[in-house]
Design a protein around this motif. Sequence first.
Motif, PDB file in Angstrom:
ATOM      1  N   LEU A  78       0.817  -1.208   0.000  1.00 62.61           N
ATOM      2  CA  LEU A  78       0.000   0.000   0.000  1.00 62.61           C
ATOM      3  C   LEU A  78       0.856   1.266   0.000  1.00 62.61           C
ATOM      4  CD1 LEU A  78      -2.699  -1.252   2.504  1.00 62.61           C
ATOM      5  CD2 LEU A  78      -3.125  -0.558   0.142  1.00 62.61           C
ATOM      6  N   THR A  79       1.962   1.257   0.745  1.00 69.01           N
ATOM      7  CA  THR A  79       2.829   2.432   0.723  1.00 69.01           C
ATOM      8  C   THR A  79       3.545   2.560  -0.616  1.00 69.01           C
ATOM      9  OG1 THR A  79       4.629   1.179   1.767  1.00 69.01           O
ATOM     10  CG2 THR A  79       3.174   2.419   3.214  1.00 69.01           C
ATOM     11  N   CYS A  80       3.975   1.426  -1.162  1.00 71.30           N
ATOM     12  CA  CYS A  80       4.731   1.466  -2.422  1.00 71.30           C
ATOM     13  C   CYS A  80       3.898   1.990  -3.584  1.00 71.30           C
ATOM     14  CB  CYS A  80       5.280   0.083  -2.754  1.00 71.30           C
ATOM     15  SG  CYS A  80       6.682  -0.425  -1.733  1.00 71.30           S
ATOM     16  N   ILE A  81       2.621   1.610  -3.651  1.00 68.43           N
ATOM     17  CA  ILE A  81       1.843   2.055  -4.812  1.00 68.43           C
ATOM     18  C   ILE A  81       1.600   3.561  -4.781  1.00 68.43           C
ATOM     19  CG2 ILE A  81       0.749  -0.181  -5.152  1.00 68.43           C
ATOM     20  CD1 ILE A  81      -1.863   1.109  -4.027  1.00 68.43           C
ATOM     21  N   HIS A  82       1.683   4.169  -3.603  1.00 63.00           N
ATOM     22  CA  HIS A  82       1.591   5.632  -3.571  1.00 63.00           C
ATOM     23  C   HIS A  82       2.803   6.250  -4.263  1.00 63.00           C
ATOM     24  CE1 HIS A  82      -1.676   5.007  -0.731  1.00 63.00           C
ATOM     25  NE2 HIS A  82      -1.952   6.291  -0.807  1.00 63.00           N
ATOM     26  N   VAL A  83       3.969   5.624  -4.114  1.00 60.33           N
ATOM     27  CA  VAL A  83       5.154   6.098  -4.824  1.00 60.33           C
ATOM     28  C   VAL A  83       5.053   5.748  -6.300  1.00 60.33           C
ATOM     29  CG1 VAL A  83       7.668   5.913  -4.994  1.00 60.33           C
ATOM     30  CG2 VAL A  83       6.562   5.907  -2.746  1.00 60.33           C
ATOM     31  N   PHE A  84       4.589   4.549  -6.610  1.00 61.56           N
ATOM     32  CA  PHE A  84       4.460   4.140  -8.009  1.00 61.56           C
ATOM     33  C   PHE A  84       3.464   5.031  -8.754  1.00 61.56           C
ATOM     34  CE2 PHE A  84       5.522  -0.459  -6.654  1.00 61.56           C
ATOM     35  CZ  PHE A  84       6.875  -0.202  -6.779  1.00 61.56           C
ATOM     36  N   GLY A  85       2.422   5.475  -8.046  1.00 62.96           N
ATOM     37  CA  GLY A  85       1.380   6.298  -8.660  1.00 62.96           C
ATOM     38  C   GLY A  85       0.249   5.454  -9.207  1.00 62.96           C
ATOM     39  N   PHE A  86      -0.983   5.794  -8.866  1.00 68.35           N
ATOM     40  CA  PHE A  86      -2.142   5.049  -9.360  1.00 68.35           C
ATOM     41  C   PHE A  86      -3.358   5.962  -9.383  1.00 68.35           C
ATOM     42  CE2 PHE A  86      -2.332   4.709  -4.777  1.00 68.35           C
ATOM     43  CZ  PHE A  86      -3.680   4.821  -4.482  1.00 68.35           C
ATOM     44  N   ARG A  87      -4.342   5.593 -10.197  1.00 67.99           N
ATOM     45  CA  ARG A  87      -5.605   6.329 -10.285  1.00 67.99           C
ATOM     46  C   ARG A  87      -6.812   5.442  -9.975  1.00 67.99           C
ATOM     47  NH1 ARG A  87      -5.477  11.242 -13.407  1.00 67.99           N
ATOM     48  NH2 ARG A  87      -3.354  11.749 -14.057  1.00 67.99           N
ATOM     49  N   ASP A  88      -6.710   4.169 -10.312  1.00 66.16           N
ATOM     50  CA  ASP A  88      -7.824   3.241 -10.126  1.00 66.16           C
ATOM     51  C   ASP A  88      -8.123   3.095  -8.635  1.00 66.16           C
ATOM     52  OD1 ASP A  88      -9.511   0.942  -9.939  1.00 66.16           O
ATOM     53  OD2 ASP A  88      -8.781   0.267 -11.891  1.00 66.16           O
ATOM     54  N   PRO A  89      -9.356   3.350  -8.190  1.00 70.67           N
ATOM     55  CA  PRO A  89      -9.678   3.237  -6.759  1.00 70.67           C
ATOM     56  C   PRO A  89      -9.562   1.818  -6.225  1.00 70.67           C
ATOM     57  CG  PRO A  89     -11.675   3.582  -8.064  1.00 70.67           C
ATOM     58  CD  PRO A  89     -10.520   3.810  -8.987  1.00 70.67           C
ATOM     59  N   ARG A  90      -9.511   0.818  -7.134  1.00 75.07           N
ATOM     60  CA  ARG A  90      -9.353  -0.565  -6.679  1.00 75.07           C
ATOM     61  C   ARG A  90      -7.906  -0.903  -6.357  1.00 75.07           C
ATOM     62  NH1 ARG A  90     -10.100  -4.220 -10.517  1.00 75.07           N
ATOM     63  NH2 ARG A  90      -9.618  -2.703 -12.146  1.00 75.07           N
ATOM     64  N   ALA A  91      -6.982  -0.038  -6.737  1.00 77.09           N
ATOM     65  CA  ALA A  91      -5.561  -0.359  -6.623  1.00 77.09           C
ATOM     66  C   ALA A  91      -5.126  -0.719  -5.204  1.00 77.09           C
ATOM     67  CB  ALA A  91      -4.720   0.789  -7.179  1.00 77.09           C
ATOM     68  N   PRO A  92      -5.524   0.022  -4.160  1.00 79.31           N
ATOM     69  CA  PRO A  92      -5.063  -0.349  -2.817  1.00 79.31           C
ATOM     70  C   PRO A  92      -5.446  -1.769  -2.420  1.00 79.31           C
ATOM     71  CG  PRO A  92      -5.893   1.891  -2.809  1.00 79.31           C
ATOM     72  CD  PRO A  92      -6.250   1.325  -4.144  1.00 79.31           C
ATOM     73  N   ASP A  93      -6.677  -2.175  -2.706  1.00 80.00           N
ATOM     74  CA  ASP A  93      -7.103  -3.528  -2.343  1.00 80.00           C
ATOM     75  C   ASP A  93      -6.295  -4.570  -3.102  1.00 80.00           C
ATOM     76  OD1 ASP A  93      -9.023  -5.428  -1.048  1.00 80.00           O
ATOM     77  OD2 ASP A  93      -9.550  -5.834  -3.130  1.00 80.00           O
ATOM     78  N   VAL A  94      -6.038  -4.316  -4.385  1.00 79.32           N
ATOM     79  CA  VAL A  94      -5.278  -5.261  -5.204  1.00 79.32           C
ATOM     80  C   VAL A  94      -3.828  -5.334  -4.723  1.00 79.32           C
ATOM     81  CG1 VAL A  94      -4.492  -5.796  -7.542  1.00 79.32           C
ATOM     82  CG2 VAL A  94      -6.790  -4.880  -7.187  1.00 79.32           C
ATOM     83  N   ALA A  95      -3.234  -4.181  -4.416  1.00 82.66           N
ATOM     84  CA  ALA A  95      -1.853  -4.155  -3.938  1.00 82.66           C
ATOM     85  C   ALA A  95      -1.722  -4.892  -2.605  1.00 82.66           C
ATOM     86  CB  ALA A  95      -1.382  -2.712  -3.787  1.00 82.66           C
ATOM     87  N   GLU A  96      -2.703  -4.751  -1.753  1.00 85.85           N
ATOM     88  CA  GLU A  96      -2.676  -5.451  -0.471  1.00 85.85           C
ATOM     89  C   GLU A  96      -2.632  -6.958  -0.682  1.00 85.85           C
ATOM     90  OE1 GLU A  96      -5.823  -6.377   3.098  1.00 85.85           O
ATOM     91  OE2 GLU A  96      -5.810  -4.345   2.271  1.00 85.85           O
TER      92      GLU A  96
END
Length: 642
Positions: A471-489
């Motif tokens: 979850l912390t890494c994808i903030h650095v990677f950058g994302f727009r899709d609201p589903r991204a945090p759940d998928v990254a977890e």
Amino acid sequence: MLAPTYADLEVARELPPDFCSVADAERYTRRLATGHYENFNVVSWLLPKRLHQHFYNLYAYCRWADDLGDEVEDPQRALELLNWWEEELRACYAGKPKHPVFVALAGTIRACDIPMEPFSDLLVAFRQDQTVKRYATWVDMIGYCRYSANPVGRLVLYLCGYRDGERQRLSDATCTALQLANFWQDVSRDLKIGRIYIPLENLHAHGLEFSDIEARKFSEKYASLMRDLVARTRALFAEGTPLAASVAADLRVDIEMFSRGGLAVLDAIERAGYNTLEKRPSIGKGTQAMLLGRALIGRMRSAGPERQSENGGPATKLSTIGANHHAGAQAAATPEAVDASYDECKRVARESASNFYYAFYLLPEQKRSGLCALYAYMRLVDDAADEPGDVASKQRGLSRWRGLTDAAYAGDTSGHAILPAFADTCSRYSIPARYFHDLISGAEMDLTEPSYATFDRLREYCYRVAGTVGLTCIHVFGFRDPRAPDVAERLGIAFQLTNILRDLRADYEMGRVYLPQEDLERFGVRAAELAGPVSPKIIELMEFEAERAWKFYDEGVEIVGMVEQDSRGALFALARTYSSLLAAIEARGFDVFSSRVRLKTTEKFGILVRAQLGAWSEANVLEKRDRDRRRAGRTVRGRRAG
């Protein structure tokens, strides 16, 4: 209209008659606000005098609503009185205030242009208290706080001249945290009126039931539960920390004192050994004075010229809230100190030589530096949990990192060399503080929970120590899709399950058994057998756990296509590396005992080259020996994984 009978309530003492003068009404609200015990004063002497009476009037409304709900023993009568109170509120908004509180409050409502919604929202919570005495889930509890606490913060913002959504969001985090801190502090008091605000799912996660709370059975399980709840609450306080820096200088101390007072409650709970069943931790006058002194020092250090905010209210030079609402976190470090801090973070990451570090090279410089800062922070937290010493000393070390985290988000990065870079990264990429508090909670679980009864509990651990990393890494990677945090977890959990399978023997020798007890029993495996050698029963168990891990990989790998283009190669490399480890474990017939499963240097190099050259697609991110055999959700000898 109901003829209320509230004469026996404390708030009704010396109450002026209905339709009294504004002067008499304001004298009453002032006396009520300054005379009632709270953990911290309703207003400090630093609050601008022009706002004092408005705060008194607001407090009187909230105090009355609270007492009508809590101090009336008959729930039906309490509901009737709360309905009457809302009728008085509506009469006030209709220009016909009757009760002295509303006679005083009417002027505040007009002067600050306050809508009725937050006032009426509070009454929703007080009515709910009459019928709901238990909460099943954490979501249910947060939903309650939406009505019981958050409206108060929004009302305070209206008094201070702020109406924007971003400040309201930060205020909601702070107010929810304050409400939760009071719940954990008041467990013994709430039991006396038949209420338990600790959600059932949190009790179950620590092996407890409502009946254990009702019996006031203090135990290590309860201490572990309260430690978990306190950590969650600290994360919410950290999330709301930037609010104080976003308001005018003459308001900042009072706004900050709300958070400092709540954090002091959490500190008191910790000092009491988390035993809130037998005694209510409280804050003395000396502690209040110390908190005010610290807030004053912080105000003097951060004082600067003011400007007008976009909504017409005053704001400070640090109030760049919005996409980068943690800007205050950078204020304490010079650019030179931040650069030196990034160098130290890179050194820590480089010396670890982990799979993560090699993938960093595939990122642009700024993102690579950000991930090094996150990695260094996580490495040091992990080290605090693994350093020599007893459990108590390790817990103190992790508590220190909680404090350093909160301080960094508040602008003080002096506690460790990596913190200026850490704070800069969290500010630059808007990373919520709660992820780091959850990470520390995972490290604490390693100290107090050597085994897990169910997969649900293991999954909670995996989320904390690995899902939070994703979850912390994808903030650095950058994302727009609201589903991204759940998928990254989910991908982070897959990584952790792979590590658990690889390290079965080493973990057992350290006294830790991560595979759920329910699974060991299902396959007839004793914990001691996890030291090896491989056996048919061990193979069956590990096939089952590997299938579960592959399911998380399949659900999490979609994240590669969700992040910004310049980050996909690094994420591909990580997913390919960890899934290759799991495939290698399978290829060895699950023999993780004779030697540690590793990827060859040539294999790692090949993955990095493919990632660098773009010689991969989102469809082939995972390394699998047999895609058809390993479909998500297949059964293993009749036992479904998942």
